[in-house]
Design a protein around this motif. Structure first.
Motif, PDB file in Angstrom:
ATOM      1  N   ALA A 154       1.138  -1.318   0.016  1.00 25.94           N
ATOM      2  CA  ALA A 154      -0.259  -0.016   0.175  1.00 25.94           C
ATOM      3  C   ALA A 154       1.310   0.915  -0.505  1.00 25.94           C
ATOM      4  CB  ALA A 154      -0.512  -0.100   1.393  1.00 25.94           C
ATOM      5  N   PRO A 155       1.759   1.471  -1.723  1.00 27.89           N
ATOM      6  CA  PRO A 155       2.063   2.940  -1.419  1.00 27.89           C
ATOM      7  C   PRO A 155       2.214   3.578  -0.715  1.00 27.89           C
ATOM      8  CG  PRO A 155       2.578   1.356  -3.128  1.00 27.89           C
ATOM      9  CD  PRO A 155       1.414   0.896  -2.090  1.00 27.89           C
ATOM     10  N   LEU A 156       2.509   4.791   0.540  1.00 29.37           N
ATOM     11  CA  LEU A 156       1.888   6.418   0.726  1.00 29.37           C
ATOM     12  C   LEU A 156       2.713   7.215   0.478  1.00 29.37           C
ATOM     13  CD1 LEU A 156       1.032   4.829   4.354  1.00 29.37           C
ATOM     14  CD2 LEU A 156      -0.486   4.584   2.165  1.00 29.37           C
ATOM     15  N   LYS A 157       2.373   8.314  -0.034  1.00 25.92           N
ATOM     16  CA  LYS A 157       2.644   9.403  -0.085  1.00 25.92           C
ATOM     17  C   LYS A 157       2.656  11.081   0.239  1.00 25.92           C
ATOM     18  CE  LYS A 157       6.705  11.895  -3.037  1.00 25.92           C
ATOM     19  NZ  LYS A 157       7.366  11.167  -4.224  1.00 25.92           N
ATOM     20  N   PHE A 158       3.019  11.605   1.561  1.00 28.13           N
ATOM     21  CA  PHE A 158       2.502  12.680   1.958  1.00 28.13           C
ATOM     22  C   PHE A 158       3.407  14.127   1.680  1.00 28.13           C
ATOM     23  CE2 PHE A 158       1.433   8.887   4.196  1.00 28.13           C
ATOM     24  CZ  PHE A 158      -0.362   9.384   4.382  1.00 28.13           C
ATOM     25  N   LYS A 159       2.677  14.816   0.918  1.00 30.62           N
ATOM     26  CA  LYS A 159       3.972  16.185   0.103  1.00 30.62           C
ATOM     27  C   LYS A 159       3.545  17.144   1.570  1.00 30.62           C
ATOM     28  CE  LYS A 159       3.324  14.348  -4.290  1.00 30.62           C
ATOM     29  NZ  LYS A 159       2.909  14.891  -5.255  1.00 30.62           N
ATOM     30  N   LEU A 160       3.970  17.133   2.448  1.00 29.83           N
ATOM     31  CA  LEU A 160       4.154  18.030   3.191  1.00 29.83           C
ATOM     32  C   LEU A 160       4.129  19.723   2.695  1.00 29.83           C
ATOM     33  CD1 LEU A 160       5.899  16.617   6.303  1.00 29.83           C
ATOM     34  CD2 LEU A 160       3.319  16.434   5.692  1.00 29.83           C
ATOM     35  N   THR A 161       5.683  20.097   2.132  1.00 32.29           N
ATOM     36  CA  THR A 161       5.735  21.216   1.717  1.00 32.29           C
ATOM     37  C   THR A 161       6.402  20.665   0.175  1.00 32.29           C
ATOM     38  OG1 THR A 161       8.132  21.282   2.434  1.00 32.29           O
ATOM     39  CG2 THR A 161       6.153  21.924   4.024  1.00 32.29           C
ATOM     40  N   ASP A 162       7.049  22.027  -0.408  1.00 32.39           N
ATOM     41  CA  ASP A 162       7.748  21.527  -1.609  1.00 32.39           C
ATOM     42  C   ASP A 162       8.863  20.989  -1.398  1.00 32.39           C
ATOM     43  OD1 ASP A 162       5.626  22.809  -3.089  1.00 32.39           O
ATOM     44  OD2 ASP A 162       6.454  24.627  -3.195  1.00 32.39           O
ATOM     45  N   LYS A 163       9.556  20.746  -0.043  1.00 31.91           N
ATOM     46  CA  LYS A 163      10.516  20.549   0.043  1.00 31.91           C
ATOM     47  C   LYS A 163      10.352  19.046   0.780  1.00 31.91           C
ATOM     48  CE  LYS A 163      13.702  24.829  -0.680  1.00 31.91           C
ATOM     49  NZ  LYS A 163      14.476  24.458  -1.217  1.00 31.91           N
ATOM     50  N   PHE A 164       9.417  19.582   2.081  1.00 31.37           N
ATOM     51  CA  PHE A 164       9.800  17.334   2.312  1.00 31.37           C
ATOM     52  C   PHE A 164       8.490  16.807   2.537  1.00 31.37           C
ATOM     53  CE2 PHE A 164      11.510  21.197   5.381  1.00 31.37           C
ATOM     54  CZ  PHE A 164      12.507  20.668   5.516  1.00 31.37           C
ATOM     55  N   ALA A 165       8.562  15.717   2.120  1.00 31.26           N
ATOM     56  CA  ALA A 165       7.517  14.974   2.148  1.00 31.26           C
ATOM     57  C   ALA A 165       8.072  13.032   2.646  1.00 31.26           C
ATOM     58  CB  ALA A 165       7.822  13.834   0.074  1.00 31.26           C
ATOM     59  N   PHE A 166       6.985  11.980   2.855  1.00 34.62           N
ATOM     60  CA  PHE A 166       7.227  10.782   3.421  1.00 34.62           C
ATOM     61  C   PHE A 166       6.674  10.154   3.238  1.00 34.62           C
ATOM     62  CE2 PHE A 166       4.188  12.445   7.078  1.00 34.62           C
ATOM     63  CZ  PHE A 166       3.759  11.591   7.331  1.00 34.62           C
ATOM     64  N   GLY A 167       6.850   8.287   3.285  1.00 36.15           N
ATOM     65  CA  GLY A 167       6.101   7.907   3.444  1.00 36.15           C
ATOM     66  C   GLY A 167       6.808   6.617   3.235  1.00 36.15           C
ATOM     67  N   GLY A 168       5.842   5.293   2.363  1.00 31.78           N
ATOM     68  CA  GLY A 168       6.552   4.185   2.892  1.00 31.78           C
ATOM     69  C   GLY A 168       5.761   2.844   2.781  1.00 31.78           C
ATOM     70  N   MET A 169       5.598   1.417   3.499  1.00 36.77           N
ATOM     71  CA  MET A 169       4.574   0.790   3.025  1.00 36.77           C
ATOM     72  C   MET A 169       4.651   0.381   1.301  1.00 36.77           C
ATOM     73  SD  MET A 169       4.267   0.358   6.203  1.00 36.77           S
ATOM     74  CE  MET A 169       2.283  -0.755   6.201  1.00 36.77           C
ATOM     75  N   ASP A 170       5.543  -0.343   0.597  1.00 33.02           N
ATOM     76  CA  ASP A 170       5.830  -0.898  -0.674  1.00 33.02           C
ATOM     77  C   ASP A 170       5.376  -1.609  -0.653  1.00 33.02           C
ATOM     78  OD1 ASP A 170       6.757   2.375  -0.896  1.00 33.02           O
ATOM     79  OD2 ASP A 170       8.481   1.488  -1.529  1.00 33.02           O
ATOM     80  N   ASP A 171       6.089  -2.682  -0.067  1.00 32.82           N
ATOM     81  CA  ASP A 171       5.595  -3.847   0.074  1.00 32.82           C
ATOM     82  C   ASP A 171       5.606  -4.320   1.491  1.00 32.82           C
ATOM     83  OD1 ASP A 171       6.461  -4.019  -2.340  1.00 32.82           O
ATOM     84  OD2 ASP A 171       9.028  -4.029  -2.319  1.00 32.82           O
ATOM     85  N   VAL A 172       4.185  -4.532   1.709  1.00 32.76           N
ATOM     86  CA  VAL A 172       4.210  -4.627   3.280  1.00 32.76           C
ATOM     87  C   VAL A 172       4.264  -6.535   3.357  1.00 32.76           C
ATOM     88  CG1 VAL A 172       1.991  -4.434   5.073  1.00 32.76           C
ATOM     89  CG2 VAL A 172       2.459  -2.828   3.263  1.00 32.76           C
ATOM     90  N   VAL A 173       3.431  -7.348   2.599  1.00 32.37           N
ATOM     91  CA  VAL A 173       3.975  -8.811   2.432  1.00 32.37           C
ATOM     92  C   VAL A 173       4.298  -9.845   1.511  1.00 32.37           C
ATOM     93  CG1 VAL A 173       0.687  -8.971   2.495  1.00 32.37           C
ATOM     94  CG2 VAL A 173       2.127 -10.415   3.778  1.00 32.37           C
ATOM     95  N   THR A 174       5.057 -11.098   1.780  1.00 34.03           N
ATOM     96  CA  THR A 174       5.226 -11.733   0.611  1.00 34.03           C
ATOM     97  C   THR A 174       5.361 -13.167   0.756  1.00 34.03           C
ATOM     98  OG1 THR A 174       6.689  -9.829   0.266  1.00 34.03           O
ATOM     99  CG2 THR A 174       6.884 -12.539  -1.101  1.00 34.03           C
ATOM    100  N   ILE A 175       4.117 -13.418  -0.010  1.00 36.97           N
ATOM    101  CA  ILE A 175       3.861 -14.422   0.947  1.00 36.97           C
ATOM    102  C   ILE A 175       3.974 -15.429  -0.176  1.00 36.97           C
ATOM    103  CG2 ILE A 175       1.484 -16.450   1.439  1.00 36.97           C
ATOM    104  CD1 ILE A 175       0.459 -13.990   2.174  1.00 36.97           C
ATOM    105  N   ALA A 176       4.893 -17.054   0.236  1.00 41.68           N
ATOM    106  CA  ALA A 176       5.035 -18.201  -0.584  1.00 41.68           C
ATOM    107  C   ALA A 176       3.812 -18.811  -1.176  1.00 41.68           C
ATOM    108  CB  ALA A 176       6.173 -19.110   0.093  1.00 41.68           C
ATOM    109  N   LEU A 177       3.465 -19.030  -2.244  1.00 49.25           N
ATOM    110  CA  LEU A 177       2.604 -19.693  -3.092  1.00 49.25           C
ATOM    111  C   LEU A 177       2.939 -21.426  -3.456  1.00 49.25           C
ATOM    112  CD1 LEU A 177       1.140 -17.356  -5.439  1.00 49.25           C
ATOM    113  CD2 LEU A 177       0.701 -17.778  -3.601  1.00 49.25           C
ATOM    114  N   PRO A 178       2.177 -22.127  -2.701  1.00 53.16           N
ATOM    115  CA  PRO A 178       2.529 -23.635  -2.639  1.00 53.16           C
ATOM    116  C   PRO A 178       2.726 -24.089  -4.654  1.00 53.16           C
ATOM    117  CG  PRO A 178       0.176 -23.556  -2.649  1.00 53.16           C
ATOM    118  CD  PRO A 178       0.245 -22.034  -2.894  1.00 53.16           C
ATOM    119  N   PHE A 179       4.002 -23.846  -4.896  1.00 53.96           N
ATOM    120  CA  PHE A 179       3.832 -24.059  -6.573  1.00 53.96           C
ATOM    121  C   PHE A 179       5.029 -24.186  -6.266  1.00 53.96           C
ATOM    122  CE2 PHE A 179       0.147 -21.429  -7.181  1.00 53.96           C
ATOM    123  CZ  PHE A 179      -0.651 -22.093  -7.990  1.00 53.96           C
ATOM    124  N   GLY A 180       5.756 -25.216  -7.169  1.00 51.80           N
ATOM    125  CA  GLY A 180       7.004 -25.622  -7.269  1.00 51.80           C
ATOM    126  C   GLY A 180       7.983 -26.097  -5.599  1.00 51.80           C
TER     127      GLY A 180
END
Length: 346
Positions: free
Chosen positions: A207-233
């Motif tokens: 759930a990528p987040l990005k908050f632009k506070l001003t023209d000079k400051f921004a913060f975000g995260g949570m690009d890849d929250v969970v990775t699950i192995a699928l039952p293949f191979g």
């Protein structure tokens, strides 16, 4: 005697006639003269001349008789003119911003970006390079492709009992992902990482987040929250970060050793836009391998990483960056790591 009497009567008539002519006119208008009589009409110049003279209105003398205070550049006319000063309107920026802090989560429609981000860790020595591409299908839908080009690592990192000689190994991991922008500050991302030999597949949710506070400051995260192995191979979730990790998991599959079920990751970043073409970036992430905070049979446990660096954009279509940090704050200084970035947009 008769003549003298006649002269006296004529004198009286002349005096009476002159006195009558000297009297002012009556308020009532005299009847209009008959046509063709040649008499001037009422109100004409001849008639007005018979009235009393009107005193002329004299203008007051100017305050500045000598003209010392006269301003030759002063505007003509008696009205007072007021000049309104309008502040200049700053033109609205268009196109993809060169400032990292102002960039949207997804690319604009029909824009493509290709990047490569080699990185290495000091101890154990692990080097890997990942090639990424993303394309804006629409301003809110983005398609991404990832391929691990290859890695260099000691053989005994992946295979128990092997030598500690460092060698280069071509990458076997790749995958695709789709990002959908829900709000200007929020998107959802679904990815399918795959490993070719042995075949393995996982699913990644973010759930990528990005908050632009001003023209000079921004913060975000949570690009890849969970990775699950699928039952293949081989039933493990491939990694894009290090090819050595994929090789170690492939060896676990060959030796029938327990595999990690997946990864839980909480990440955040901050951006300070020092200049329009230069940004300072800091990243921190907390990862739970095998969804556990303690060591498990599959090698689980919690890891905290911290990195910081600079991104320089000499052109609007080009980014060059470098970061320093630690892949695991619990194993300092061995986990010291260096990364680079080169990205081109078309």
């Amino acid at each position: 005697m008769q003549l003298r009497a006649l002269l006296c009567v004529a004198s009286v008539v002349v005096v009476a006639t002159g006195a009558a002519l000297a009297q002012p006119k009556d308020a009532k208008k005299a009847p209009a003269p008959a046509a063709g009589s040649g008499a001037p009409p009422a109100g004409s110049a001849a008639g007005s001349a018979e009235g009393s003279a009107v005193a002329p209105i004299e203008d007051a003398p100017p305050s500045d008789m000598e003209g010392r205070d006269e301003n030759p550049d002063a505007p003509r006319g008696t009205e007072v003119k007021t000049e309104v000063v309008v502040a200049p309107v700053e033109p609205k920026k268009s196109g993809y911003p060169i400032e990292l802090a102002l960039r949207p989560i997804t690319l604009p429609a029909n824009m493509a970006e290709v990047s490569i981000d080699p990185h290495l860790r000091v101890e154990p020595f692990l080097f890997s390079a990942t090639l990424r591409a993303r394309y804006g299908i629409t301003p809110k839908i983005q398609l991404g492709l990832t391929y691990v080009v290859g890695g260099a690592y000691p053989a005994n990192f992946a295979t128990m009992g092997a030598s500690d000689k460092v060698g280069f190994h071509p990458g076997k991991a790749g995958g695709l992902d789709v990002s959908v922008l829900l709000q200007s500050w929020l998107a959802v991302r679904v990815g399918l990482p795959m490993y070719l030999d042995p075949f393995a597949m996982g699913i990644t949710l973010g759930a990528p987040l990005k908050f632009k506070l001003t023209d000079k400051f921004a913060f975000g995260g949570m690009d890849d929250v969970v990775t699950i192995a699928l039952p293949f191979g081989a039933e493990f979730a491939p990694s894009y970060y290090h090819e050595a990790i994929n090789a170690e998991r492939a060896d676990r599959d060959a030796t029938m050793t327990a595999q990690s079920d997946g990864l839980l990751r909480f990440s955040a970043y901050g951006i300070y836009q020092q200049k329009p073409n230069m940004a300072i970036v800091g990243r921190i992430a907390l990862e739970f391998e095998d969804f556990a905070s303690q060591l498990t049979a599959a090698g689980g446990g919690a890891t905290t990483s911290l990195h910081g660096g600079v991104l320089f954009s000499p052109k609007k279509f080009l980014d060059v960056g470098a970061t320093l940090g630690f892949d695991d704050l619990a194993t300092l200084p061995e986990s010291f790591a260096f990364s680079a970035l080169l990205a081109v947009r078309i």
